[in-house]
Write an enzyme that holds these catalytic residues in place. Structure first.
Site, PDB file in Angstrom:
ATOM      1  CG  ASP A  85      39.801  55.280  -0.218  1.00  0.00           C
ATOM      2  OD1 ASP A  85      40.327  55.777  -0.946  1.00  0.00           O
ATOM      3  OD2 ASP A  85      39.157  55.239   0.530  1.00  0.00           O
ATOM      4  CG  HIS A 133      42.276  55.894   4.863  1.00  0.00           C
ATOM      5  ND1 HIS A 133      41.586  54.660   5.172  1.00  0.00           N
ATOM      6  CD2 HIS A 133      40.866  55.915   4.458  1.00  0.00           C
ATOM      7  CE1 HIS A 133      40.595  54.074   5.128  1.00  0.00           C
ATOM      8  NE2 HIS A 133      39.871  55.169   4.871  1.00  0.00           N
TER       9      HIS A 133
HETATM   10 NI    NI Z   1      36.610  58.019   2.740  1.00  0.00          NI
END
Ligand code: NI
Length: 342
Positions: A150, A291
């Protein structure tokens, strides 16, 4: 007028009679090929680049043997779709289209789907069969896990892509629209490398706090930004903060990609911790959240991929995860793993 009508009708009849028919053959072909000896495993996603000679010769022979129309002078064009990857084995689905040597347009009704398994350090051997039998190497029998990233792309995304590519592994990148423009080349590399691109909103706003039209705009802007680069729209929405409600479910026309394992990489920023979070109690069908904006995450991935491959896991994209488990994700449904959705 009547005369013209008869001519037109005659032309239509001629076309119906003369156009090539779909052959009715549906081959599934497996070929085990040593790609250490200079055979590239990367084929163009679309276009008419030539296949390497051995595969080309093999396919040509098959078509000659099995399809009468193959005796005619026709050029082969290939489009490529990665089916899945397991260990050193990479499965490809190759769609061939015959191109008439006298026409520039594709005859789309002469289409063949081939499945190839390319395996390291094996002599060339080929097994061709009709029908839909599955190989023993089918990823269906493996523990499937989807790695999802992400908040990128970022300067660290390339390093993650390199690691994934080194092992022939595909992942899903849930991108922010605000970053798509400045990392357009990274988006291109993701797309051409067969990775999946999902939508993580435009500016990382919490969708449940927005009005319907603002919420839709947050999603649509990222759909458009990705489409402008890749020519394909993202397939899932990864909701920011995992926040969803009935308005998000009904107002957004995408399946919602949640996760079953959170590595908390944003919190620890520690590669060993991220690695252990990822593998602890990892189950078939899990969707793992990372991430791609931290160097520690990129470092953890370097350690994680060989671990997964050595321990019977097959990393796949979210799309592949559901496809291989026979599920078709639908809009408004939240998917936490291949087994768990609401
Ligand atoms: Ni996010």
């Amino acid at each position: 007028m009547k005369y013209k009508g008869i001519i037109l009708l005659s032309i239509i009849m001629m076309l119906i009679i003369c156009l090539p028919r779909p052959s009715g053959h549906n081959y599934e072909v497996e070929s085990i090929i040593d790609y250490d000896k200079g055979i590239s495993v990367h084929y163009p996603k679309t276009g008419d680049e030539k296949l390497d000679d051995r595969i080309y010769a093999y396919i040509s022979r098959l078509i000659r043997e099995h399809d009468e129309s193959g005796k005619r002078d026709a050029l082969l064009s290939v489009s490529f779709d990665c089916y899945s990857s397991v260990f050193t084995v990479i499965r490809f689905k190759i769609t061939l289209q015959k191109q008439s040597s006298t026409r520039s347009t594709y005859l789309t009704n002469t289409r063949y789907n081939y499945f190839f398994t390319l395996k390291k350090n094996e002599p060339v051997m080929t097994i061709a069969y009709m029908g839909g039998e599955k190989s023993e190497e089918s990823p269906k029998g493996k523990k499937l896990v989807a790695l999802t990233f992400d908040d990128g792309p970022s300067e660290h995304t390339i390093s993650i892509l390199n690691t994934l590519d080194n092992y022939g592994v595909k992942a899903t990148f849930c991108v922010l629209g605000t970053k798509v423009g400045s990392y357009s080349s990274t988006i291109e590399i993701m797309h051409s490398g067969g990775h999946e691109i999902a939508n993580h909103t435009f500016s990382h706003q919490k969708l449940t706090s927005l009005k319907d039209d603002e919420m839709q705009k947050e999603v649509q802007r990222t759909q458009d930004a990705v489409y402008n680069i890749t020519g394909e729209y993202p397939t899932f929405l990864r909701p920011t903060y995992g926040a969803i409600n009935s308005r998000v479910r009904t107002g957004i026309d995408l399946p919602l990609l949640m996760w079953s394992k959170d590595t908390l990489d944003w919190k620890s920023r520690d590669a060993n911790y991220i690695f252990s979070q990822a593998i602890n109690g990892l189950n078939d069908g899990d969707i793992i959240l990372f991430h791609d904006i931290y160097p520690s995450t990129a470092e953890a991935i370097e350690k994680l991929i060989p671990y997964l491959l050595d321990n019977g896991y097959c990393p796949v994209t979210a799309k592949e995860l559901f496809a291989l488990r026979g599920k078709e994700p639908s809009s408004g449904t939240a998917y936490f793993s291949s087994k768990d959705s609401t």
